[in-house]
Design a protein around this motif. Structure first.
Motif, PDB file in Angstrom:
ATOM      1  N   ARG A 200       0.832  -1.205   0.000  1.00 19.77           N
ATOM      2  CA  ARG A 200       0.000   0.000   0.000  1.00 19.77           C
ATOM      3  C   ARG A 200       0.868   1.258   0.000  1.00 19.77           C
ATOM      4  NH1 ARG A 200      -2.901  -1.600   3.786  1.00 19.77           N
ATOM      5  NH2 ARG A 200      -1.879  -0.596   5.549  1.00 19.77           N
ATOM      6  N   GLN A 242      -2.835 -10.706  -2.843  1.00 18.50           N
ATOM      7  CA  GLN A 242      -3.196  -9.755  -1.794  1.00 18.50           C
ATOM      8  C   GLN A 242      -2.322  -8.501  -1.838  1.00 18.50           C
ATOM      9  OE1 GLN A 242      -3.518 -11.851   1.999  1.00 18.50           O
ATOM     10  NE2 GLN A 242      -5.642 -12.262   1.485  1.00 18.50           N
ATOM     11  N   LEU A 245      -3.770  -6.479  -4.746  1.00 20.08           N
ATOM     12  CA  LEU A 245      -5.031  -5.837  -4.373  1.00 20.08           C
ATOM     13  C   LEU A 245      -4.785  -4.629  -3.468  1.00 20.08           C
ATOM     14  CD1 LEU A 245      -7.184  -9.009  -3.716  1.00 20.08           C
ATOM     15  CD2 LEU A 245      -7.674  -7.280  -5.449  1.00 20.08           C
ATOM     16  N   GLN A 246      -3.840  -4.768  -2.556  1.00 15.93           N
ATOM     17  CA  GLN A 246      -3.505  -3.665  -1.657  1.00 15.93           C
ATOM     18  C   GLN A 246      -3.012  -2.456  -2.452  1.00 15.93           C
ATOM     19  OE1 GLN A 246      -0.253  -3.813   1.488  1.00 15.93           O
ATOM     20  NE2 GLN A 246      -1.862  -4.934   2.569  1.00 15.93           N
ATOM     21  N   GLN A 526      -7.953 -10.481   4.486  1.00 16.37           N
ATOM     22  CA  GLN A 526      -7.624  -9.160   3.954  1.00 16.37           C
ATOM     23  C   GLN A 526      -8.929  -8.389   3.781  1.00 16.37           C
ATOM     24  OE1 GLN A 526      -6.237  -8.840  -0.132  1.00 16.37           O
ATOM     25  NE2 GLN A 526      -4.774  -7.247   0.427  1.00 16.37           N
ATOM     26  N   TRP A 528     -11.354  -4.542   3.586  1.00 15.82           N
ATOM     27  CA  TRP A 528     -11.592  -3.124   3.335  1.00 15.82           C
ATOM     28  C   TRP A 528     -12.729  -2.672   4.249  1.00 15.82           C
ATOM     29  CZ3 TRP A 528      -9.223  -6.131  -0.065  1.00 15.82           C
ATOM     30  CH2 TRP A 528      -8.257  -5.567  -0.916  1.00 15.82           C
ATOM     31  N   GLY A 577      -7.300  -2.840   2.140  1.00 16.53           N
ATOM     32  CA  GLY A 577      -6.555  -4.069   1.892  1.00 16.53           C
ATOM     33  C   GLY A 577      -5.671  -4.471   3.037  1.00 16.53           C
ATOM     34  N   THR A 625     -12.741  -7.641  -0.149  1.00 12.18           N
ATOM     35  CA  THR A 625     -12.469  -8.406   1.068  1.00 12.18           C
ATOM     36  C   THR A 625     -12.400  -9.890   0.737  1.00 12.18           C
ATOM     37  OG1 THR A 625     -13.400  -6.778   2.579  1.00 12.18           O
ATOM     38  CG2 THR A 625     -13.445  -9.065   3.297  1.00 12.18           C
TER      39      THR A 625
END
Length: 637
Positions: A200, A242, A245-246, A526, A528, A577, A625
């Motif tokens: 992130r 993951q 996605l973050q 994980q 949101w 995330g 999620t």
């Protein structure tokens, strides 16, 4: 150069008095690559040596970054893109600020500092800088401990001077004792990396490109604690998905790549690399193909690229041709000394009648050893009827394809192209390879080991499906749905975490066969979230997580991780995330599903233990999620 956003200024940026480099435009779609350039005598040069046409087909494009690796302080930045290629040059850096010094005050030999090098970088015309921040002596301790700030400084300085960036924080920064220690159920570096949000904050710097360091570089990482290993398909896909996605939640426009290494210490196969790539590409379209540790033996990388191009390598072993990558410790040999002799190899698996072998490239990749000189051979390929296989029908007949095999050939590829498809008649059939020795020489054909893997690669027959697309990551969706498909919706669904006892259960389609073994390993939650909007200072919630399997309508559930097992997470408002705290859980024993009945479903339950002013968001591409499992779940398409 047009920036995609205003740059945050966390330090006084120095702009050098030189014309800024002109960044080359990134492709709008398709796969992307990072590869180290010929000047390093590393990946690209070694692949070019074995198969220059294959190297150009994959890397001569503007989706490829050719990296000048391991720059030394005394060396100027350099472009290592081969002449005439359209790939993009990049320089490799291990530090933003001054390089660490040894006991004598001398900078570490393999360290390269952007701030020290920025003037030379701009003058060189190299348009891209990679920041490879790792837990090694090439990166200052302060930049390891505060990697997010170091990445922001690096990006700001590069952007202020017209240089694009690639952020590549390594997993080993999440090793215990570097930034933090393992918490909750964490047992691997990649879990801690996700909890720290390194993906992130890399994307949040404004970088054009975020690279996921998913390949292992240290022996203990693979098969033990410390990092995801590309040989472990589930963990590789968990981490890459993951982390991607973050990063996407922060910047949907940043380029994403993941790392693969052919280092022989990790016993990785071309087939495993291919499967990892197929699994990752639903979110991460590119790879850094790293030939670290053994750049003089890039055959694994060549065979991996062959698989990506639609070819299937069949490996010589005794009198056999097998699709299995060889694992022997000592190579087999077949003499090339006798002119007029034949070496014949036949596949063990049948191909049904009616199968079609498409037109295209056939590639023969030989290893030789012993003796001197060069043998000339004719390569014949065709099909025959088992078990005797004496009635051979050539696809490439004798004399149509010749190759010179010099002693100590390191796997240089010879290619023959067909222009029409081959439709096999009523079968079954097997494939055969005959190496006719046209002019002998005192050397041997070698095969049967990872480093001497003589093979024939041919276009994939229609009867052999391409690699499955699996993902161990499953996403919560509307209607209590649990799916391996990344949600495509624009607007999220929400689950309120504001009331104790509130719960939701998500269930997959019946996709688990009776007797399936769910391996022990890493699970990851994980999520949101957003504030519920009811209070000015929203408090986090505490939730218990349960996962297991069920049959039929999923009324009778058998937990794999039960409600009392201690998988507890504390989602706070505004998470993008996150996997913290408590997002990880590691099981230590496998779970075998019943041997009868089925197919079974997987279920996942979220239950509020302590309420918070938080909504859990899901079923949207930006708020996806999910829970990562040790078990690959079949894709629904």
């Amino acid at each position: 150069m047009t920036r995609r956003r205003a740059l945050g200024c966390v330090l006084a940026v120095v702009v050098v008095a030189a014309a800024p480099a002109t960044a080359q435009a990134r492709p709008s779609g398709g796969p992307q690559w990072i590869i180290e350039g010929p000047g390093n005598q590393n990946a690209l040069a070694s692949i070019q040596q074995l198969d220059p046409d294959l190297a150009a087909a994959f890397f001569d494009n503007d989706g490829t970054t050719v990296l000048a690796g391991d720059a030394r302080p005394s060396e100027p930045p350099r472009k290592e893109v081969p002449p005439g290629w359209s790939a993009i040059a990049a320089q490799h850096y291990t530090s933003f600020g001054p390089c660490p010094t040894n006991a004598d005050g001398v900078p570490q030999r393999a360290c390269a500092s952007l701030s020290a090098d920025i003037g030379a970088l701009v003058a060189s015309g190299v348009p891209t800088a990679m920041f490879d921040d790792e837990n090694w002596d090439r990166t200052p301790d302060g930049e390891k401990a505060d990697v997010c700030t170091a990445m922001q400084h690096f990006t700001d300085l590069a952007h202020a001077n017209g240089i694009e960036t690639i952020m590549a924080p390594d997993q080993n920064l999440a090793s215990p004792g570097v930034i933090t220690s393992y918490q909750g159920g964490e047992s691997e570096n990649w879990q801690t990396y996700l909890r720290l949000g390194l993906a992130r904050c890399a994307a949040a710097t404004g970088t054009e490109h975020y690279h996921i360091m998913s390949q292992p570089f240290e022996t203990p990482w693979c098969g033990g604690q410390g990092s995801a290993c590309e040989g472990n398909e589930a963990e590789f896909a968990d981490f890459v998905t993951q982390a991607g996605l973050q990063a996407r939640a922060v910047d949907p426009d940043a380029a994403l790549t993941a790392g693969l290494s052919t280092n022989p210490r990790y016993n990785v196969t071309p087939q495993a690399m291919y499967q990892d790539t197929v699994n990752a590409r639903r979110l991460v379209p590119g790879m850094w193909l790293n030939v670290a540790g053994n750049p003089t033996d890039p055959a694994t990388a060549v065979q991996y690229l062959e698989l990506l191009s639609g070819l299937v390598p069949l490996y010589v072993g005794g009198a056999d041709l097998s699709p299995q990558f060889p694992t022997g410790s000592q190579p087999g040999t077949a003499s090339l000394a006798t002119t007029g002799s034949d070496l014949t190899f036949v596949s063990g698996a049948n191909i049904p009648g009616g199968a079609v072998i498409p037109p295209g490239d056939y590639k023969f990749e030989p290893w030789t050893g012993g003796g001197t000189g060069s043998a000339t051979v004719s390569v014949e390929v065709g099909y025959c009827t088992p078990p005797a296989c004496t009635d051979r029908t050539p696809i490439i007949g004798p004399g149509a394809w010749t190759a010179d095999l010099a002693a100590d050939d390191p796997g240089m590829v010879s290619t023959h192209r067909t222009t029409v498809p081959t439709a096999l008649p009523d079968g079954p059939h097997r494939l055969y390879l005959v190496v006719h020795v046209v002019a002998g020489a005192p050397c041997d054909l070698q095969y049967g080991t990872a480093s001497k893997s003589t093979n024939l690669a041919l276009p994939r027959p229609s009867s052999q499906p391409p690699a499955r697309v699996d993902s161990p990551v499953v996403f919560a969706g509307r209607g209590g749905r649990l799916s391996p498909d990344i949600p495509a919706g624009a607007g999220p669904a929400e689950l309120s975490l504001a009331r104790a006892g509130n719960a939701a259960t998500f269930v997959s389609t019946p996709s688990l066969r009776a007797g399936t073994v769910v391996p022990a390993g890493a699970w990851e939650f994980q999520y949101w979230t957003r504030a519920s909007g009811k209070v000015a200072d929203p408090s986090p919630a505490t939730v218990d997580l349960e996962v297991g399997y069920c049959g039929g309508a999923c009324r009778d559930r058998t937990p794999i991780i039960g409600a009392a097992a201690g998988w507890r997470s504390t989602p706070a408002a505004g998470a993008q995330g996150a996997a913290d705290p408590g997002g990880a859980f590691t099981t230590v024993t496998p779970t075998q599903l019943p041997s009868s009945g089925g197919p079974f479903r997987m279920y996942w339950t979220v239950k509020v233990v302590s309420p918070g002013d938080v909504d859990l968001l899901y079923d949207s591409a930006r708020t996806a999620t999910n829970v990562a499992t040790p078990l690959p779940m079949p894709a629904s398409h």
